[in-house]
Write an enzyme that holds these catalytic residues in place. Structure first.
Site, PDB file in Angstrom:
ATOM      1  N   ASP A 138       0.834  -1.210   0.000  1.00 40.24           N
ATOM      2  CA  ASP A 138       0.000   0.000   0.000  1.00 40.24           C
ATOM      3  C   ASP A 138       0.868   1.260   0.000  1.00 40.24           C
ATOM      4  O   ASP A 138       0.379   2.363  -0.241  1.00 40.24           O
ATOM      5  CB  ASP A 138      -0.972   0.006   1.200  1.00 40.24           C
ATOM      6  CG  ASP A 138      -0.284  -0.034   2.560  1.00 40.24           C
ATOM      7  OD1 ASP A 138       0.968  -0.153   2.618  1.00 40.24           O
ATOM      8  OD2 ASP A 138      -0.997   0.055   3.591  1.00 40.24           O
ATOM      9  N   GLU A 139       2.187   1.087   0.244  1.00 42.22           N
ATOM     10  CA  GLU A 139       3.069   2.263   0.320  1.00 42.22           C
ATOM     11  C   GLU A 139       3.228   2.960  -1.031  1.00 42.22           C
ATOM     12  O   GLU A 139       3.656   4.106  -1.093  1.00 42.22           O
ATOM     13  CB  GLU A 139       4.438   1.870   0.900  1.00 42.22           C
ATOM     14  CG  GLU A 139       4.274   1.181   2.246  1.00 42.22           C
ATOM     15  CD  GLU A 139       5.552   0.937   3.024  1.00 42.22           C
ATOM     16  OE1 GLU A 139       6.556   1.608   2.770  1.00 42.22           O
ATOM     17  OE2 GLU A 139       5.518   0.071   3.908  1.00 42.22           O
ATOM     18  N   TYR A 162      12.166   2.406  -1.372  1.00 43.57           N
ATOM     19  CA  TYR A 162      11.467   1.116  -1.373  1.00 43.57           C
ATOM     20  C   TYR A 162      10.141   1.224  -2.126  1.00 43.57           C
ATOM     21  O   TYR A 162       9.880   0.469  -3.070  1.00 43.57           O
ATOM     22  CB  TYR A 162      11.212   0.638   0.070  1.00 43.57           C
ATOM     23  CG  TYR A 162      10.165  -0.460   0.159  1.00 43.57           C
ATOM     24  CD1 TYR A 162      10.411  -1.729  -0.373  1.00 43.57           C
ATOM     25  CD2 TYR A 162       8.920  -0.237   0.752  1.00 43.57           C
ATOM     26  CE1 TYR A 162       9.450  -2.739  -0.310  1.00 43.57           C
ATOM     27  CE2 TYR A 162       7.954  -1.240   0.816  1.00 43.57           C
ATOM     28  CZ  TYR A 162       8.226  -2.486   0.282  1.00 43.57           C
ATOM     29  OH  TYR A 162       7.270  -3.479   0.334  1.00 43.57           O
ATOM     30  N   LYS A 166       8.863  -0.455  -5.712  1.00 43.45           N
ATOM     31  CA  LYS A 166       7.683  -1.326  -5.809  1.00 43.45           C
ATOM     32  C   LYS A 166       6.672  -0.729  -6.802  1.00 43.45           C
ATOM     33  O   LYS A 166       6.052  -1.453  -7.583  1.00 43.45           O
ATOM     34  CB  LYS A 166       7.020  -1.515  -4.436  1.00 43.45           C
ATOM     35  CG  LYS A 166       7.820  -2.303  -3.439  1.00 43.45           C
ATOM     36  CD  LYS A 166       8.091  -3.746  -3.847  1.00 43.45           C
ATOM     37  CE  LYS A 166       6.868  -4.630  -3.823  1.00 43.45           C
ATOM     38  NZ  LYS A 166       7.213  -6.055  -4.076  1.00 43.45           N
TER      39      LYS A 166
HETATM   40  P1  NAD Z   1      11.230 -10.483   3.248  1.00 44.76           P
HETATM   41  O1  NAD Z   1      12.261  -9.421   3.209  1.00 44.76           O
HETATM   42  O2  NAD Z   1      10.927 -11.172   4.538  1.00 44.76           O
HETATM   43  O3  NAD Z   1      11.615 -11.644   2.204  1.00 44.76           O
HETATM   44  C1  NAD Z   1      12.062 -11.380   0.917  1.00 44.76           C
HETATM   45  C2  NAD Z   1      12.524 -12.701   0.307  1.00 44.76           C
HETATM   46  O4  NAD Z   1      12.939 -12.439  -1.035  1.00 44.76           O
HETATM   47  C3  NAD Z   1      13.708 -13.336   1.034  1.00 44.76           C
HETATM   48  O5  NAD Z   1      13.515 -14.730   1.159  1.00 44.76           O
HETATM   49  C4  NAD Z   1      14.890 -13.030   0.116  1.00 44.76           C
HETATM   50  O6  NAD Z   1      15.928 -13.986   0.216  1.00 44.76           O
HETATM   51  C5  NAD Z   1      14.207 -13.049  -1.249  1.00 44.76           C
HETATM   52  N1  NAD Z   1      14.945 -12.257  -2.241  1.00 44.76           N
HETATM   53  C6  NAD Z   1      15.409 -10.992  -2.115  1.00 44.76           C
HETATM   54  N2  NAD Z   1      16.050 -10.612  -3.229  1.00 44.76           N
HETATM   55  C7  NAD Z   1      15.959 -11.661  -4.085  1.00 44.76           C
HETATM   56  C8  NAD Z   1      16.428 -11.881  -5.414  1.00 44.76           C
HETATM   57  N3  NAD Z   1      17.114 -10.941  -6.070  1.00 44.76           N
HETATM   58  N4  NAD Z   1      16.162 -13.067  -6.014  1.00 44.76           N
HETATM   59  C9  NAD Z   1      15.459 -14.032  -5.355  1.00 44.76           C
HETATM   60  N5  NAD Z   1      15.021 -13.879  -4.079  1.00 44.76           N
HETATM   61  C10 NAD Z   1      15.265 -12.720  -3.465  1.00 44.76           C
HETATM   62  O7  NAD Z   1       9.941  -9.824   2.603  1.00 44.76           O
HETATM   63  P2  NAD Z   1       8.409 -10.018   2.988  1.00 44.76           P
HETATM   64  O8  NAD Z   1       8.101  -9.149   4.145  1.00 44.76           O
HETATM   65  O9  NAD Z   1       8.098 -11.448   3.044  1.00 44.76           O
HETATM   66  O10 NAD Z   1       7.737  -9.350   1.708  1.00 44.76           O
HETATM   67  C11 NAD Z   1       7.377 -10.137   0.580  1.00 44.76           C
HETATM   68  C12 NAD Z   1       6.758  -9.249  -0.474  1.00 44.76           C
HETATM   69  O11 NAD Z   1       5.626  -8.581   0.066  1.00 44.76           O
HETATM   70  C13 NAD Z   1       7.693  -8.156  -0.987  1.00 44.76           C
HETATM   71  O12 NAD Z   1       7.488  -8.027  -2.375  1.00 44.76           O
HETATM   72  C14 NAD Z   1       7.221  -6.910  -0.257  1.00 44.76           C
HETATM   73  O13 NAD Z   1       7.466  -5.746  -1.027  1.00 44.76           O
HETATM   74  C15 NAD Z   1       5.739  -7.189  -0.125  1.00 44.76           C
HETATM   75  N6  NAD Z   1       5.098  -6.526   1.017  1.00 44.76           N
HETATM   76  C16 NAD Z   1       5.503  -6.797   2.296  1.00 44.76           C
HETATM   77  C17 NAD Z   1       4.847  -6.206   3.359  1.00 44.76           C
HETATM   78  C18 NAD Z   1       5.215  -6.508   4.786  1.00 44.76           C
HETATM   79  O14 NAD Z   1       4.571  -5.979   5.704  1.00 44.76           O
HETATM   80  N7  NAD Z   1       6.211  -7.349   5.062  1.00 44.76           N
HETATM   81  C19 NAD Z   1       3.801  -5.300   3.126  1.00 44.76           C
HETATM   82  C20 NAD Z   1       3.436  -5.038   1.805  1.00 44.76           C
HETATM   83  C21 NAD Z   1       4.074  -5.673   0.758  1.00 44.76           C
HETATM   84  P1  TYD Z   2       8.248  -1.063   9.551  1.00 45.99           P
HETATM   85  O1  TYD Z   2       7.951  -2.313  10.307  1.00 45.99           O
HETATM   86  O2  TYD Z   2       9.663  -0.774   9.181  1.00 45.99           O
HETATM   87  O3  TYD Z   2       7.295  -1.056   8.272  1.00 45.99           O
HETATM   88  P2  TYD Z   2       6.996   0.144   7.194  1.00 45.99           P
HETATM   89  O4  TYD Z   2       8.060   1.156   7.301  1.00 45.99           O
HETATM   90  O5  TYD Z   2       7.045  -0.599   5.904  1.00 45.99           O
HETATM   91  O6  TYD Z   2       5.632   0.653   7.530  1.00 45.99           O
HETATM   92  O7  TYD Z   2       7.726   0.174  10.404  1.00 45.99           O
HETATM   93  C1  TYD Z   2       6.391   0.267  10.827  1.00 45.99           C
HETATM   94  C2  TYD Z   2       6.232   1.592  11.522  1.00 45.99           C
HETATM   95  O8  TYD Z   2       6.993   1.571  12.726  1.00 45.99           O
HETATM   96  C3  TYD Z   2       6.768   2.766  10.738  1.00 45.99           C
HETATM   97  O9  TYD Z   2       5.922   3.898  10.967  1.00 45.99           O
HETATM   98  C4  TYD Z   2       8.148   3.008  11.303  1.00 45.99           C
HETATM   99  C5  TYD Z   2       7.986   2.615  12.750  1.00 45.99           C
HETATM  100  N1  TYD Z   2       9.175   2.039  13.415  1.00 45.99           N
HETATM  101  C6  TYD Z   2       9.572   2.512  14.664  1.00 45.99           C
HETATM  102  O10 TYD Z   2       8.962   3.426  15.227  1.00 45.99           O
HETATM  103  N2  TYD Z   2      10.659   1.938  15.257  1.00 45.99           N
HETATM  104  C7  TYD Z   2      11.369   0.926  14.662  1.00 45.99           C
HETATM  105  O11 TYD Z   2      12.384   0.448  15.229  1.00 45.99           O
HETATM  106  C8  TYD Z   2      10.932   0.449  13.382  1.00 45.99           C
HETATM  107  C9  TYD Z   2      11.678  -0.651  12.678  1.00 45.99           C
HETATM  108  C10 TYD Z   2       9.824   1.026  12.801  1.00 45.99           C
END
Ligand code: NAD
Ligand code: TYD
Length: 357
Positions: A138-139, A162, A166
């Site tokens: 959603d970012e 980031y 995306k």
């Molecule tokens: P994560 O950082 O935990 O995992 C990313 C994975 O991708 C890892 O296993 C890493 O080894 C692999 N990876 C990175 N670069 C690579 C490459 N070049 N080739 C192959 N593999 C590679 O991420 P996540 O939190 O599981 O997020 C997964 C997806 O969801 C991402 O696309 C992220 O943008 C999206 N997303 C995450 C969140 C969240 O809250 N975590 C929210 C919105 C969207």
């Molecule tokens: P984060 O988990 O990094 O996710 P995103 O930046 O993708 O939303 O952060 C969630 C929220 O928490 C964000 O507003 C930043 C804040 N934050 C802190 O206040 N302290 C921390 O140590 C981290 C990692 C994030």
């Protein structure tokens, strides 16, 4: 309902990807194969899938140590596995890291996605019984004031390296659909939380710091708002979209659970104290205000009515329950925590997978 024989999951060793693979095998009713294609960066951990490897490894679950930026490697995996669906999670995912080192984000999130799209187009040719599903955030929609929501047609306005990377990848995915007719779906989700979350993100970092009596670093005034989605609910949403979503369409996925960061941290403190048999306020004194993140988006809030109405999806847990389950998971999984922190899991990977590379 669409059916697939072999799903290629990129980034399956990461937080959401590993939860998705577990959902596919344990909850979705899927009978086919799943291939986890992952580069194993610092965020990828095969220990997140040991149960799946043990039960399905070599028969229905396979791991391929490949970088999505390596087109030949991706093509080989597609040819070897005959995948008819790609669910694309692989990305650099941490905003703070994108501020200190944006290069990797451009490489993996933009170039890597481009490579994957090219490989899919070349491998699938004009097949229509295949699907490329792209996971986004959603970012990409930017930052909200006190009111309003992100809808699927909200204009993109990314503000961090980031989210910009995306956003670019989202546009490429849609462009491949419009230009080349590649069957795609796309989802934009809010902040996930739950088991197997790398402890650099807010929720797992705070949980582990509570357990260890370390400071809980809150950025700025702690009033930035995020919408929190339980990772298992995200996995079930992706399954619905890949099987029933409209081709060429995009869906927002959210928890409908907006909270200022400070409220989240206080709740973690209370739940962690309760689960650890400590007085309710024991950990709150650890809260420490630190310098704000540059360009820190103020508020994200997502409208996911389309997914609910069109595909009949809904969230399954309240934030309090999801957070409690998450805290318990971290309490019960010290080995996983140790592995991601110590780099031990890399040795494990080398031992277990070197022969296959
Ligand atoms: P994560 O950082 O935990 O995992 C990313 C994975 O991708 C890892 O296993 C890493 O080894 C692999 N990876 C990175 N670069 C690579 C490459 N070049 N080739 C192959 N593999 C590679 O991420 P996540 O939190 O599981 O997020 C997964 C997806 O969801 C991402 O696309 C992220 O943008 C999206 N997303 C995450 C969140 C969240 O809250 N975590 C929210 C919105 C969207
Ligand atoms: P984060 O988990 O990094 O996710 P995103 O930046 O993708 O939303 O952060 C969630 C929220 O928490 C964000 O507003 C930043 C804040 N934050 C802190 O206040 N302290 C921390 O140590 C981290 C990692 C994030």
């Amino acid at each position: 309902m669409r059916e697939f024989k072999t799903i290629l999951v990129t980034g399956g060793a990461g937080f959401i990807g590993s939860n998705f693979i577990r959902h596919v095998f344990r909850k979705s009713g899927y009978k086919g194969k799943a291939v986890n294609l992952d580069k194993l960066t610092y965020a990828g951990n095969l220990l997140s899938l040991t149960d799946i490897e043990k039960e399905y490894g070599g028969t229905r679950y396979f791991f391929e140590h490949v970088d999505i930026c390596d087109k030949a490697g991706v093509m080989k995996t597609l040819k070897d596995t005959g995948a008819d669906c790609i669910v694309h999670f692989a990305a650099e995912s941490h905003v703070d890291r994108s501020i200190t080192g944006p290069g990797e984000f451009i490489q993996t999130n933009l170039i890597g996605t481009f490579n994957l799209l090219e490989a899919a187009r070349e491998f699938w040719k004009d097949r229509k019984d295949v699907l490329f599903h792209h996971i986004s955030t959603d970012e990409v929609y930017g930052s909200l004031g006190d009111i309003g929501y992100f809808f699927e047609d909200t204009a993109y306005d990314p503000r961090s390296p980031y989210s910009a990377s995306k956003a670019g990848s989202d546009h490429l995915v849609m462009a491949y659909h419009h230009t080349y007719g590649l069957p795609v779906t796309l989802s934009n989700c809010s902040n996930n939380y739950g088991p197997y979350h790398f402890p650099e993100k807010l929720i797992p970092l705070m949980i582990l710091n509570c357990f260890e009596g370390k400071p809980l670093p809150v950025y700025g005034d702690g009033m930035n708002v995020r919408d929190w989605l339980y990772v298992e609910d995200h996995a079930s949403a992706i399954w619905k979209i890949i099987t029933d979503g409209k081709i060429g369409d995009k869906y927002n996925v959210g928890g409908e659970n907006e909270r200022p960061n400070l409220e989240v941290v206080n709740l973690i403190c209370e739940i962690a104290a309760g689960e650890n048999g400590k007085p309710k306020d024991e950990y709150k004194s650890l809260i420490t205000y630190v310098k704000d993140r540059p360009g820190h988006d103020r508020r994200y809030a997502i409208n996911c009515d389309k997914l609910k109405k069109e595909l009949g999806w809904k969230q399954s847990v309240t934030f309090e329950d999801g957070l409690r389950q998450t805290v318990r998971w971290y309490l019960n999984n010290p080995e996983w925590i140790e592995s991601v922190r110590s780099g031990e899991y890399r040795k494990w990977i080398e031992k277990n997978y070197a022969a296959r590379d």
